[in-house]
Design a protein around this motif. Structure first.
Motif, PDB file in Angstrom:
ATOM      1  N   VAL A 104       0.844  -1.193   0.000  1.00 37.09           N
ATOM      2  CA  VAL A 104       0.000   0.000   0.000  1.00 37.09           C
ATOM      3  C   VAL A 104       0.880   1.245   0.000  1.00 37.09           C
ATOM      4  O   VAL A 104       1.879   1.300   0.729  1.00 37.09           O
ATOM      5  CB  VAL A 104      -0.907   0.012   1.260  1.00 37.09           C
ATOM      6  N   GLU A 105       0.507   2.236  -0.800  1.00 43.49           N
ATOM      7  CA  GLU A 105       1.265   3.492  -0.837  1.00 43.49           C
ATOM      8  C   GLU A 105       0.300   4.670  -0.851  1.00 43.49           C
ATOM      9  O   GLU A 105      -0.760   4.606  -1.464  1.00 43.49           O
ATOM     10  CB  GLU A 105       2.205   3.526  -2.055  1.00 43.49           C
ATOM     11  N   PRO A 106       0.664   5.756  -0.147  1.00 46.09           N
ATOM     12  CA  PRO A 106      -0.194   6.934  -0.116  1.00 46.09           C
ATOM     13  C   PRO A 106       0.046   7.800  -1.355  1.00 46.09           C
ATOM     14  O   PRO A 106       1.188   7.960  -1.788  1.00 46.09           O
ATOM     15  CB  PRO A 106       0.268   7.672   1.148  1.00 46.09           C
ATOM     16  N   GLU A 107      -1.039   8.315  -1.911  1.00 44.04           N
ATOM     17  CA  GLU A 107      -0.910   9.128  -3.124  1.00 44.04           C
ATOM     18  C   GLU A 107      -1.835  10.336  -3.058  1.00 44.04           C
ATOM     19  O   GLU A 107      -2.865  10.308  -2.384  1.00 44.04           O
ATOM     20  CB  GLU A 107      -1.254   8.297  -4.374  1.00 44.04           C
ATOM     21  N   ILE A 108      -1.480  11.376  -3.765  1.00 40.05           N
ATOM     22  CA  ILE A 108      -2.370  12.510  -3.983  1.00 40.05           C
ATOM     23  C   ILE A 108      -3.116  12.232  -5.290  1.00 40.05           C
ATOM     24  O   ILE A 108      -2.501  11.848  -6.295  1.00 40.05           O
ATOM     25  CB  ILE A 108      -1.578  13.833  -4.026  1.00 40.05           C
ATOM     26  N   VAL A 109      -4.434  12.368  -5.226  1.00 38.97           N
ATOM     27  CA  VAL A 109      -5.287  11.965  -6.344  1.00 38.97           C
ATOM     28  C   VAL A 109      -6.032  13.175  -6.896  1.00 38.97           C
ATOM     29  O   VAL A 109      -6.560  13.989  -6.127  1.00 38.97           O
ATOM     30  CB  VAL A 109      -6.306  10.899  -5.875  1.00 38.97           C
ATOM     31  N   PHE A 110      -6.071  13.269  -8.214  1.00 42.52           N
ATOM     32  CA  PHE A 110      -6.841  14.325  -8.876  1.00 42.52           C
ATOM     33  C   PHE A 110      -8.076  13.723  -9.541  1.00 42.52           C
ATOM     34  O   PHE A 110      -7.997  12.624 -10.101  1.00 42.52           O
ATOM     35  CB  PHE A 110      -6.018  14.991  -9.988  1.00 42.52           C
ATOM     36  N   VAL A 111      -9.177  14.475  -9.503  1.00 45.48           N
ATOM     37  CA  VAL A 111     -10.315  14.171 -10.365  1.00 45.48           C
ATOM     38  C   VAL A 111     -10.417  15.334 -11.340  1.00 45.48           C
ATOM     39  O   VAL A 111     -10.433  16.507 -10.940  1.00 45.48           O
ATOM     40  CB  VAL A 111     -11.618  13.998  -9.564  1.00 45.48           C
ATOM     41  N   LEU A 112     -10.436  15.009 -12.640  1.00 39.87           N
ATOM     42  CA  LEU A 112     -10.404  16.060 -13.655  1.00 39.87           C
ATOM     43  C   LEU A 112     -11.783  16.645 -13.915  1.00 39.87           C
ATOM     44  O   LEU A 112     -12.784  15.927 -13.915  1.00 39.87           O
ATOM     45  CB  LEU A 112      -9.842  15.509 -14.973  1.00 39.87           C
ATOM     46  N   GLY A 113     -11.811  17.959 -14.130  1.00 38.16           N
ATOM     47  CA  GLY A 113     -13.045  18.638 -14.503  1.00 38.16           C
ATOM     48  C   GLY A 113     -13.069  18.949 -15.987  1.00 38.16           C
ATOM     49  O   GLY A 113     -14.118  19.167 -16.578  1.00 38.16           O
ATOM     50  N   GLU A 114     -11.863  18.984 -16.577  1.00 38.68           N
ATOM     51  CA  GLU A 114     -11.766  19.308 -18.003  1.00 38.68           C
ATOM     52  C   GLU A 114     -10.812  18.351 -18.703  1.00 38.68           C
ATOM     53  O   GLU A 114      -9.969  17.731 -18.076  1.00 38.68           O
ATOM     54  CB  GLU A 114     -11.228  20.739 -18.175  1.00 38.68           C
ATOM     55  N   ARG A 115     -10.966  18.303 -20.033  1.00 33.73           N
ATOM     56  CA  ARG A 115     -10.115  17.459 -20.859  1.00 33.73           C
ATOM     57  C   ARG A 115      -8.694  18.003 -20.878  1.00 33.73           C
ATOM     58  O   ARG A 115      -8.498  19.224 -20.925  1.00 33.73           O
ATOM     59  CB  ARG A 115     -10.684  17.509 -22.274  1.00 33.73           C
ATOM     60  N   LEU A 116      -7.720  17.128 -20.856  1.00 40.77           N
ATOM     61  CA  LEU A 116      -6.317  17.535 -20.935  1.00 40.77           C
ATOM     62  C   LEU A 116      -5.660  16.730 -22.033  1.00 40.77           C
ATOM     63  O   LEU A 116      -5.637  15.499 -21.970  1.00 40.77           O
ATOM     64  CB  LEU A 116      -5.602  17.200 -19.629  1.00 40.77           C
ATOM     65  N   HIS A 134      -7.778  14.804  -3.778  1.00 39.03           N
ATOM     66  CA  HIS A 134      -8.152  13.874  -2.713  1.00 39.03           C
ATOM     67  C   HIS A 134      -6.921  13.150  -2.166  1.00 39.03           C
ATOM     68  O   HIS A 134      -5.930  12.972  -2.883  1.00 39.03           O
ATOM     69  CB  HIS A 134      -9.095  12.785  -3.265  1.00 39.03           C
ATOM     70  N   ALA A 135      -7.032  12.703  -0.931  1.00 41.82           N
ATOM     71  CA  ALA A 135      -6.075  11.737  -0.402  1.00 41.82           C
ATOM     72  C   ALA A 135      -6.399  10.385  -1.023  1.00 41.82           C
ATOM     73  O   ALA A 135      -7.567  10.093  -1.285  1.00 41.82           O
ATOM     74  CB  ALA A 135      -6.208  11.651   1.112  1.00 41.82           C
ATOM     75  N   GLY A 136      -5.394   9.583  -1.250  1.00 43.96           N
ATOM     76  CA  GLY A 136      -5.657   8.248  -1.797  1.00 43.96           C
ATOM     77  C   GLY A 136      -4.637   7.235  -1.351  1.00 43.96           C
ATOM     78  O   GLY A 136      -3.586   7.574  -0.773  1.00 43.96           O
ATOM     79  N   PHE A 137      -4.999   5.991  -1.572  1.00 43.77           N
ATOM     80  CA  PHE A 137      -4.064   4.877  -1.417  1.00 43.77           C
ATOM     81  C   PHE A 137      -4.030   4.136  -2.734  1.00 43.77           C
ATOM     82  O   PHE A 137      -5.072   3.985  -3.381  1.00 43.77           O
ATOM     83  CB  PHE A 137      -4.574   3.846  -0.400  1.00 43.77           C
ATOM     84  N   ALA A 236       6.183   2.032  -0.528  1.00 42.61           N
ATOM     85  CA  ALA A 236       4.974   1.286  -0.178  1.00 42.61           C
ATOM     86  C   ALA A 236       5.270   0.354   0.994  1.00 42.61           C
ATOM     87  O   ALA A 236       6.420  -0.021   1.230  1.00 42.61           O
ATOM     88  CB  ALA A 236       4.515   0.473  -1.384  1.00 42.61           C
ATOM     89  N   VAL A 237       4.213  -0.022   1.723  1.00 45.52           N
ATOM     90  CA  VAL A 237       4.379  -0.984   2.829  1.00 45.52           C
ATOM     91  C   VAL A 237       3.529  -2.220   2.550  1.00 45.52           C
ATOM     92  O   VAL A 237       2.426  -2.121   2.014  1.00 45.52           O
ATOM     93  CB  VAL A 237       3.978  -0.378   4.199  1.00 45.52           C
ATOM     94  N   VAL A 245      -3.095   0.254   7.863  1.00 46.22           N
ATOM     95  CA  VAL A 245      -2.220   1.270   7.270  1.00 46.22           C
ATOM     96  C   VAL A 245      -3.009   2.581   7.218  1.00 46.22           C
ATOM     97  O   VAL A 245      -4.149   2.598   6.763  1.00 46.22           O
ATOM     98  CB  VAL A 245      -1.770   0.859   5.845  1.00 46.22           C
ATOM     99  N   THR A 246      -2.408   3.653   7.731  1.00 46.85           N
ATOM    100  CA  THR A 246      -3.096   4.942   7.735  1.00 46.85           C
ATOM    101  C   THR A 246      -2.266   5.973   6.978  1.00 46.85           C
ATOM    102  O   THR A 246      -1.036   5.902   6.937  1.00 46.85           O
ATOM    103  CB  THR A 246      -3.284   5.472   9.178  1.00 46.85           C
TER     104      THR A 246
END
Ligand code: OOG
Ligand code: MG
Length: 260
Positions: A104-116, A134-137, A236-237, A245-246
């Motif tokens: 498991v690894e912590p990640e920063i997550v994006f949700v897109l609002g527009e096309r890239l 968002h925070a993510g795993f 990752a752990v 895992v937090t």
């Protein structure tokens, strides 16, 4: 034994996933597997998943932080596909019985609002296309023994993808300083690693731009609504049965997953 081909590599990797079995590097037997061909394997692998009913819901970046690059011994970032079958709802346990040797690894997550669509996407234009952060795993589960692979192997294996969690709390990118956003990774209440968003390519928006440009070169755009995992902030752990895992972020909130 038949000759290696894109099709055979896809079948081998999907068989390992289904049978929950790891195996040797494909590049050992097929040294001609170069990066471009490896991405063709990755695309063909995801096409088979889509043919089986899965839907593409976004992309992930891998090996975007020094912590990850040093651990895996590979210093170039890569991209891979996310499908709806990989979604692990927040609060659900990591299904150890369905996986080989999950980490498991912590990640920063994006949700897109527009096309890239790359090329030419900068971190600033990338961030402007983001609807929420968002925070993510990510739960990674390499189909290679001991997570041992060369770059083309891991690219072909859809970058060890298995499951991912997106935290419910979503912030506008303007609501926080992502370079300074800190994350503490804990196992059973003990902090085992920490990083800020700057660990990911200097800024997670740089990782998003990198994905848009890399995929743009392959004729693919990032679509509104797509989820983008920007890459593990820390190493990752392994997650074992009963282990929690937090990830505690400064502004994005806290997430936890337990192995079951
Ligand atoms: C490869 C996948 C890397 C990340 O966030 O860096 C990755 C691996 O570590 O097995 O997902
Ligand atoms: Mg990852």
């Amino acid at each position: 034994m038949t000759e290696w081909s894109i099709d055979r590599a896809v079948t081998e990797l999907l068989d390992r996933e289904t049978a929950r079995r790891d195996g040797g590097r494909i590049t050992t037997e097929w040294p001609e597997l170069d990066l471009a061909t490896a991405y063709e394997v990755q695309d063909a692998l995801v096409r088979r998943k889509v043919g089986a009913g899965e839907n593409v819901v976004g992309v992930k970046l891998g090996l975007t932080s020094r912590a990850k690059q040093e651990r895996m011994g590979i210093d170039s970032p890569l991209t891979a596909w996310l499908t709806d079958a990989m979604v692990l709802p927040a609060g659900e346990p990591v299904p150890l019985g369905e996986l080989i040797h999950p980490r498991v690894e912590p990640e920063i997550v994006f949700v897109l609002g527009e096309r890239l669509r790359g090329p030419g996407v900068t971190a600033a234009t990338a961030l402007a296309a983001v609807r929420s952060v968002h925070a993510g795993f990510e739960v990674i589960d390499s189909r290679y023994r001991d997570f041992s692979f060369a770059l083309p192997d891991v690219v072909a294996d859809n970058a060890s993808s298995a499951r991912f969690v997106v935290g419910a709390k979503g912030l506008a990118p303007s609501a926080l300083d992502l370079g300074l956003e800190a994350c503490l990774l804990g196992v059973d209440g003990k902090v085992v690693a920490s990083a800020t968003g700057a660990a990911v390519q200097g800024h997670p928006a740089e990782a998003l731009a990198l994905a848009a440009n890399a995929l743009g070169r392959r004729g693919v755009a990032l679509e509104p609504g797509w989820i983008v995992l920007t890459g593990g902030l820390t190493d990752a752990v392994f997650v074992e049965r009963g282990q929690e895992v937090t990830a505690d972020f400064t502004s994005l909130g806290s997430l936890s997953v337990t192995g079951r």
